[in-house]
Design a protein around this motif. Structure first.
Motif, PDB file in Angstrom:
ATOM      1  N   ARG A  75      28.013  52.649  50.323  1.00 42.69           N
ATOM      2  CA  ARG A  75      29.026  53.063  51.453  1.00 42.69           C
ATOM      3  C   ARG A  75      30.216  52.784  50.631  1.00 42.69           C
ATOM      4  O   ARG A  75      30.483  52.397  49.389  1.00 42.69           O
ATOM      5  CB  ARG A  75      28.905  51.866  52.507  1.00 42.69           C
ATOM      6  CG  ARG A  75      27.683  51.955  53.398  1.00 42.69           C
ATOM      7  CD  ARG A  75      27.537  50.889  54.225  1.00 42.69           C
ATOM      8  NE  ARG A  75      28.806  50.593  55.177  1.00 42.69           N
ATOM      9  CZ  ARG A  75      28.872  49.348  55.772  1.00 42.69           C
ATOM     10  NH1 ARG A  75      27.719  48.571  56.067  1.00 42.69           N
ATOM     11  NH2 ARG A  75      29.963  49.356  56.638  1.00 42.69           N
ATOM     12  N   GLY A  76      31.516  53.307  51.300  1.00 42.20           N
ATOM     13  CA  GLY A  76      32.697  53.142  50.924  1.00 42.20           C
ATOM     14  C   GLY A  76      33.149  51.710  50.454  1.00 42.20           C
ATOM     15  O   GLY A  76      32.859  50.981  51.417  1.00 42.20           O
ATOM     16  N   VAL A  77      33.817  51.364  49.538  1.00 44.71           N
ATOM     17  CA  VAL A  77      34.274  49.996  49.055  1.00 44.71           C
ATOM     18  C   VAL A  77      35.939  49.950  48.930  1.00 44.71           C
ATOM     19  O   VAL A  77      36.491  50.846  48.246  1.00 44.71           O
ATOM     20  CB  VAL A  77      33.592  49.622  47.944  1.00 44.71           C
ATOM     21  CG1 VAL A  77      33.978  48.218  47.294  1.00 44.71           C
ATOM     22  CG2 VAL A  77      32.099  49.584  47.949  1.00 44.71           C
ATOM     23  N   ASP A  78      36.297  48.605  49.293  1.00 44.24           N
ATOM     24  CA  ASP A  78      37.890  48.423  48.981  1.00 44.24           C
ATOM     25  C   ASP A  78      37.627  47.119  48.204  1.00 44.24           C
ATOM     26  O   ASP A  78      37.213  46.138  48.438  1.00 44.24           O
ATOM     27  CB  ASP A  78      38.235  48.047  50.530  1.00 44.24           C
ATOM     28  CG  ASP A  78      39.821  47.563  50.468  1.00 44.24           C
ATOM     29  OD1 ASP A  78      40.412  47.645  49.085  1.00 44.24           O
ATOM     30  OD2 ASP A  78      40.380  47.472  51.354  1.00 44.24           O
ATOM     31  N   LEU A  79      38.210  47.285  46.776  1.00 40.25           N
ATOM     32  CA  LEU A  79      38.485  46.369  46.004  1.00 40.25           C
ATOM     33  C   LEU A  79      39.874  46.043  45.623  1.00 40.25           C
ATOM     34  O   LEU A  79      40.556  46.848  45.340  1.00 40.25           O
ATOM     35  CB  LEU A  79      37.488  46.874  44.708  1.00 40.25           C
ATOM     36  CG  LEU A  79      36.049  47.102  44.913  1.00 40.25           C
ATOM     37  CD1 LEU A  79      35.651  47.777  43.172  1.00 40.25           C
ATOM     38  CD2 LEU A  79      35.437  45.775  44.976  1.00 40.25           C
ATOM     39  N   VAL A  80      39.988  44.742  45.377  1.00 40.83           N
ATOM     40  CA  VAL A  80      41.321  44.210  45.033  1.00 40.83           C
ATOM     41  C   VAL A  80      40.922  43.181  43.986  1.00 40.83           C
ATOM     42  O   VAL A  80      40.372  42.123  44.013  1.00 40.83           O
ATOM     43  CB  VAL A  80      42.121  43.584  46.200  1.00 40.83           C
ATOM     44  CG1 VAL A  80      43.539  43.033  45.479  1.00 40.83           C
ATOM     45  CG2 VAL A  80      42.253  44.432  47.180  1.00 40.83           C
ATOM     46  N   HIS A  81      42.053  43.296  42.680  1.00 37.96           N
ATOM     47  CA  HIS A  81      41.981  42.424  41.755  1.00 37.96           C
ATOM     48  C   HIS A  81      43.047  41.562  41.431  1.00 37.96           C
ATOM     49  O   HIS A  81      44.257  41.988  41.654  1.00 37.96           O
ATOM     50  CB  HIS A  81      41.367  43.097  40.315  1.00 37.96           C
ATOM     51  CG  HIS A  81      41.682  42.360  39.097  1.00 37.96           C
ATOM     52  ND1 HIS A  81      43.020  42.839  38.036  1.00 37.96           N
ATOM     53  CD2 HIS A  81      40.907  41.438  38.348  1.00 37.96           C
ATOM     54  CE1 HIS A  81      42.781  41.831  37.185  1.00 37.96           C
ATOM     55  NE2 HIS A  81      41.642  41.053  37.215  1.00 37.96           N
ATOM     56  N   HIS A  82      42.781  40.344  41.146  1.00 35.79           N
ATOM     57  CA  HIS A  82      43.876  39.417  40.875  1.00 35.79           C
ATOM     58  C   HIS A  82      43.482  38.588  39.732  1.00 35.79           C
ATOM     59  O   HIS A  82      42.329  38.181  39.650  1.00 35.79           O
ATOM     60  CB  HIS A  82      44.413  38.472  41.918  1.00 35.79           C
ATOM     61  CG  HIS A  82      44.807  39.121  43.332  1.00 35.79           C
ATOM     62  ND1 HIS A  82      46.320  39.712  43.269  1.00 35.79           N
ATOM     63  CD2 HIS A  82      44.362  39.419  44.429  1.00 35.79           C
ATOM     64  CE1 HIS A  82      46.525  40.390  44.480  1.00 35.79           C
ATOM     65  NE2 HIS A  82      45.217  40.265  45.074  1.00 35.79           N
ATOM     66  N   ALA A  83      44.478  37.952  38.784  1.00 34.92           N
ATOM     67  CA  ALA A  83      44.073  37.169  37.579  1.00 34.92           C
ATOM     68  C   ALA A  83      45.266  36.230  37.330  1.00 34.92           C
ATOM     69  O   ALA A  83      46.468  36.484  37.607  1.00 34.92           O
ATOM     70  CB  ALA A  83      43.721  38.020  36.510  1.00 34.92           C
ATOM     71  N   ASP A  84      44.810  35.317  36.884  1.00 36.06           N
ATOM     72  CA  ASP A  84      45.717  33.997  36.614  1.00 36.06           C
ATOM     73  C   ASP A  84      46.479  34.382  35.254  1.00 36.06           C
ATOM     74  O   ASP A  84      47.668  33.768  34.814  1.00 36.06           O
ATOM     75  CB  ASP A  84      45.178  32.939  36.437  1.00 36.06           C
ATOM     76  CG  ASP A  84      44.708  32.174  37.635  1.00 36.06           C
ATOM     77  OD1 ASP A  84      45.170  32.484  38.593  1.00 36.06           O
ATOM     78  OD2 ASP A  84      43.678  31.383  37.592  1.00 36.06           O
TER      79      ASP A  84
END
Length: 336
Positions: free
Chosen positions: A86-95
């Protein structure tokens, strides 16, 4: 909606012996710890209201219709490895910033795989996460990376990690009393040099030199055992840990001309002349974070001497990669 939180790592000893080109023949070992600085991956199935299938946001934004169009190699190959249809929504954050010597790319892959497992309502073991992240990076992407970063990010804690043999990785937590563990953390200073580099490019040069650096790599493995003995001994020899770090750094500098630079050498010598017992550049080399082992009473002097660098307070992480938010309520919006 899924959110994974995965720690970055600090490698004290043995870095360079975790490359398959070395440990599959000779065996390898590292002593490392995860730290309380994290990579966060937010993941969900993409609602079916868009003319694209994948929405990926990191320092870039990608909207693609197919897996093959995804530019981020870890995202593309992790989705393929996990057989997400299925289609995917990904978000990345980092310290902390990428390309800084703290295993950020492998931490990202571990955290992403963990989130994708949760998206499929599966709960992997820490070992599964580590091994699968190694497979994605080394075999599918073809990165010139070792196997310690994925392992440290998945497991967390202060560990001796051994490489080679049928099991490929073996993780042994170090049994260190709480008082000594606290003192160890109080002796560590972490500075950001402001210099970034692509670790796989530096590592490629180190891997090419393996056949010419057999003795250095064996000495690095030996230092892992010496450092472990310092931390677990009945008598207090904690300052020897710093002196061993200095030996490790000098060995590592001999591995490749790309490990250090004249600027980094100057930073390190300044730290040593103002009170640091030892230290090392983290990661493959060439930039990133400088780790120093300094008596607490000497730290203000070292900090003043390196005032142009950013001092980053840090402590150890003992949990490894975790799913910190899990909700399946938004997964019923239909397929895309």
């Amino acid at each position: 909606m899924i959110i994974s939180r995965t720690p970055f790592r600090v490698s004290f000893f043995g870095g360079g012996t975790d490359y398959p080109a070395w440990y599959r023949e000779h065996g390898g070992a590292v002593l490392s710890t995860a730290i309380n600085k994290y990579c966060y991956i937010t993941c969900r199935y993409l609602p079916p209201f868009h003319d694209f299938k994948y929405l990926i946001r990191y320092y870039k934004r990608e909207e693609t219709r197919t897996l093959d169009e995804i530019q981020h190699p870890s995202v593309r190959e992790s989705l393929r490895f996990m057989e997400i249809e299925r289609g995917v929504d990904l978000v990345h954050h980092a310290d902390l910033p990428a390309r800084s010597g703290l295993g950020s790319s492998s931490t990202f892959t571990v955290g992403l795989l963990h989130a994708l497992y949760a998206l499929k309502h599966e709960m992997p073991t820490k070992r599964q996460l580590a091994i699968n992240a190694i497979r994605v990076e080394q075999d599918r992407i073809g990165e010139h990376v070792g196997s310690q970063d994925q392992t440290a990010a998945a497991f967390g804690g202060l560990n001796r990690i051994e490489f080679g043999g049928a099991n490929e990785i073996a993780v042994t937590p170090l049994i260190v009393g709480p008082e000594r563990l606290e003192r160890l953390q109080h002796h560590i200073m972490l500075f950001f040099t402001g210099l970034s580099r692509i670790a796989s490019e530096v590592a490629k040069d180190q891997i090419a030199q393996i056949s010419n650096r057999v003795q250095e790599l064996r000495d690095m493995v030996a230092l892992v055992g010496e450092a472990e003995a310092v931390l677990t001994a009945k008598q207090d020899r904690l300052e020897d840990f710093g002196r061993l770090l200095d030996q490790q750094w000098r060995l590592k500098r001999r591995m490749s001309s790309r490990v250090s630079t004249s600027d980094i050498d100057a930073m390190y010598e300044t730290a040593r002349s103002t009170g640091a017992l030892g230290g090392k550049l983290l990661g493959a080399g060439g930039g990133g974070f400088l780790l120093l082992f300094v008596r607490p009473e000497e730290q203000p002097r070292v900090a003043a001497a390196l005032h142009k660098l950013l001092l980053v307070p840090t402590r150890f992480d003992h949990l490894g990669s975790q799913i910190i938010y899990y909700s399946h309520e938004d997964q019923q919006l239909g397929q895309h």
